[in-house]
Design an enzyme around this catalytic site. Structure first.
Site, short mmCIF file in Angstrom:
data_model
loop_
_atom_site.label_atom_id
_atom_site.label_comp_id
_atom_site.label_asym_id
_atom_site.label_seq_id
_atom_site.Cartn_x
_atom_site.Cartn_y
_atom_site.Cartn_z
N GLY A 116 0.81 -1.26 0.07
CA GLY A 116 -0.11 -0.20 0.10
C GLY A 116 0.82 1.32 -0.01
O GLY A 116 2.10 1.27 -0.27
N GLU A 166 10.51 -1.45 3.61
CA GLU A 166 9.58 -1.39 2.46
C GLU A 166 10.54 -1.07 1.15
O GLU A 166 10.40 -1.73 0.16
CB GLU A 166 8.58 -0.55 2.65
CG GLU A 166 7.51 -1.19 3.67
CD GLU A 166 6.36 -0.06 4.04
OE1 GLU A 166 5.13 -0.59 4.27
OE2 GLU A 166 6.67 1.12 3.72
#
Length: 224
Positions: free
Chosen positions: A82, A103
């Site tokens: 996301g 990430e």
């Protein structure tokens, strides 16, 4: 009218279509990524996975996915995660969940980065969402005034419990910068990275190839 949770669930299910048996898959972090991991596990695919946080690693393992480390699986076919904001050219702000360093590492190892969001995350200019910056503990007293000098209005993130500072999986602090609007993300990224003690920032520029956006008309696919 679709609720935000329904939109996240819809885009998570759509993202599963990007995964094929035999793939090496990067699993993101956060509420939408968690929905994707659950939807992926329901299909019981024959894949190997790397996660961008301890929480996602543990969830994947609990659901029966073949979880590995980046040391074991350094090349990834697709990373699905996301974002807190999606701007023009698929420029992103990520790190609201505190996993921006991992990430970005996993995203950089992937051949394809697919962003999954609901339409509320799409903006014309990045910066309404605070820009997260991961900072070495020792360097915090040096980093904060330099961020202030750049006009970034930094504030150290606190733990959700309210008991002490927030710590990342790597044991670092997070500083959230209340910028307002980031007119030149490339310049801001360079200025922040130049500060000694900054580990990583939440601007993900030129990294995502596809965005799946859930809105009133269903899930649409945007190309970077």
């Amino acid at each position: 009218m679709m609720t935000q949770d329904e939109a996240k669930a819809a885009v998570a299910r759509r993202a599963v279509e990007f995964v094929e048996d035999g793939m090496r898959v990067g699993l993101g972090t956060g509420t939408t990524a968690t929905m994707f991991i659950r939807a992926l596990a329901e299909r019981k695919p024959k894949i190997r996975c790397v996660a961008s946080s301890d929480a996602s690693f543990n969830l994947g393992a609990e659901l029966g996915l073949d979880m590995m480390t980046l040391n074991e699986l350094p090349e990834i076919d697709v990373y699905i995660d996301g974002a807190d904001e999606v701007g023009p050219g698929l420029a992103l702000i990520k790190g609201g969940g505190g996993a921006l360093l991992r990430e970005k590492i996993v995203a950089s190892a992937a051949k394809r980065f697919v962003v999954v969001v609901d339409s509320s995350k799409v903006v014309e200019c990045l910066g309404k969402f605070p820009l997260p910056i991961e900072v070495i503990k020792m360097a915090l007293p040096l980093v904060l005034p330099k961020l202030e000098a750049l006009g970034l209005e930094p504030k150290q993130r606190r733990a959700k419990s309210g008991d002490g500072p927030y710590l990342t999986d790597e044991g670092n602090f997070i500083v959230d910068c209340f910028v307002g609007k980031i007119a030149d993300p490339v310049m801001v990224a360079a200025e922040v990275r130049a500060i000694v003690g900054v580990v990583e920032h939440g601007l993900f520029l030129g990294m995502a190839q596809v965005a799946l956006v859930a809105g009133e008309d269903g899930v649409t696919e945007w190309l970077g």
